[in-house]
Design an enzyme around this catalytic site. Sequence first.
Site, PDB file in Angstrom:
ATOM      1  N   HIS A  63      54.445  94.209   0.582  1.00 43.55           N
ATOM      2  CA  HIS A  63      53.666  92.966   0.553  1.00 43.55           C
ATOM      3  C   HIS A  63      53.350  92.415   1.938  1.00 43.55           C
ATOM      4  CE1 HIS A  63      52.044  89.210  -0.871  1.00 43.55           C
ATOM      5  NE2 HIS A  63      52.920  88.535  -0.150  1.00 43.55           N
TER       6      HIS A  63
ATOM      7  N   SER B 233      48.174  87.130   0.553  1.00 42.85           N
ATOM      8  CA  SER B 233      49.153  86.511  -0.328  1.00 42.85           C
ATOM      9  C   SER B 233      48.624  85.185  -0.878  1.00 42.85           C
ATOM     10  CB  SER B 233      50.480  86.322   0.422  1.00 42.85           C
ATOM     11  OG  SER B 233      51.522  85.999  -0.460  1.00 42.85           O
TER      12      SER B 233
ATOM     13  N   ASP C 147      52.833  96.536  -4.671  1.00 40.96           N
ATOM     14  CA  ASP C 147      53.057  95.134  -4.309  1.00 40.96           C
ATOM     15  C   ASP C 147      53.339  94.308  -5.569  1.00 40.96           C
ATOM     16  OD1 ASP C 147      53.124  92.606  -3.228  1.00 40.96           O
ATOM     17  OD2 ASP C 147      51.236  92.794  -2.132  1.00 40.96           O
TER      18      ASP C 147
END
Length: 239
Positions: free
Chosen positions: A207, A35, A96
């Site tokens: 995610h 991320s 995602d």
Amino acid sequence: MYEAAKVIYEKVIPHVVDFLQTHGEQARFQFTGHSLGGSIAVLVSLMLLIRNVVRCSMVEPVVTFGSPFVLCGGRKLLDELKLDDAQIYNVIMHRDIVPRGFSCNIPGFHISVLKLFKRSLHSHTCLNENKFMYSPLGNLLILQPNAKSSPGHPLLPPGTAFYALDTTGYKDTSNAAINGFLNSPHPLQTLFDPKAYGDDGTVSLNHDSSSYLKAINGVLRLHITATIVPKLREKKSLL
């Protein structure tokens, strides 16, 4: 993101210098993250190269997982550093929203709203010319889990797999393929879906770092079953 990367850079640099003094020409560095951590990993590695702290040969490819892109026209930067796309590997779960949110095509109305809140966006090159904020940089690797974990992507065959985009053809074709993936399904469809959020929502499902780990393990199991197990059976039969 750059402000965050500068903070991390100041914390990392003493360890980098110490490692260089200890190992000299043999020193090697590699950065990775999930991320926002992956976005910072890209920026920190580039900062070390741009500021001539380390040489290009000392920095192994950056690997990111579900990370948003953070550069507009970053390809020019890689060219100046004499680096190719293999310097950065972006692993993206098929659905995602995070890595696609700033790199999808943004409708004109939404651009107008964004510019009302952020004056600096009035001169944002990618936003004004291409209708997205940040362009993908490096190699794009698409990770698709099994259908029980998450529905398949509309542009991919069903089933667990790990895909790499073939960039040996025309550049325009490659860009169109990347653009098609980043916009299908369009992130804005998820953004305004109240059911998409929370621990059980599709955003977290596609995610979360544990979802990436689970999907990668699924691909590895398929690889072991298809390639390694038959070889072991063959050796056993020979014995």
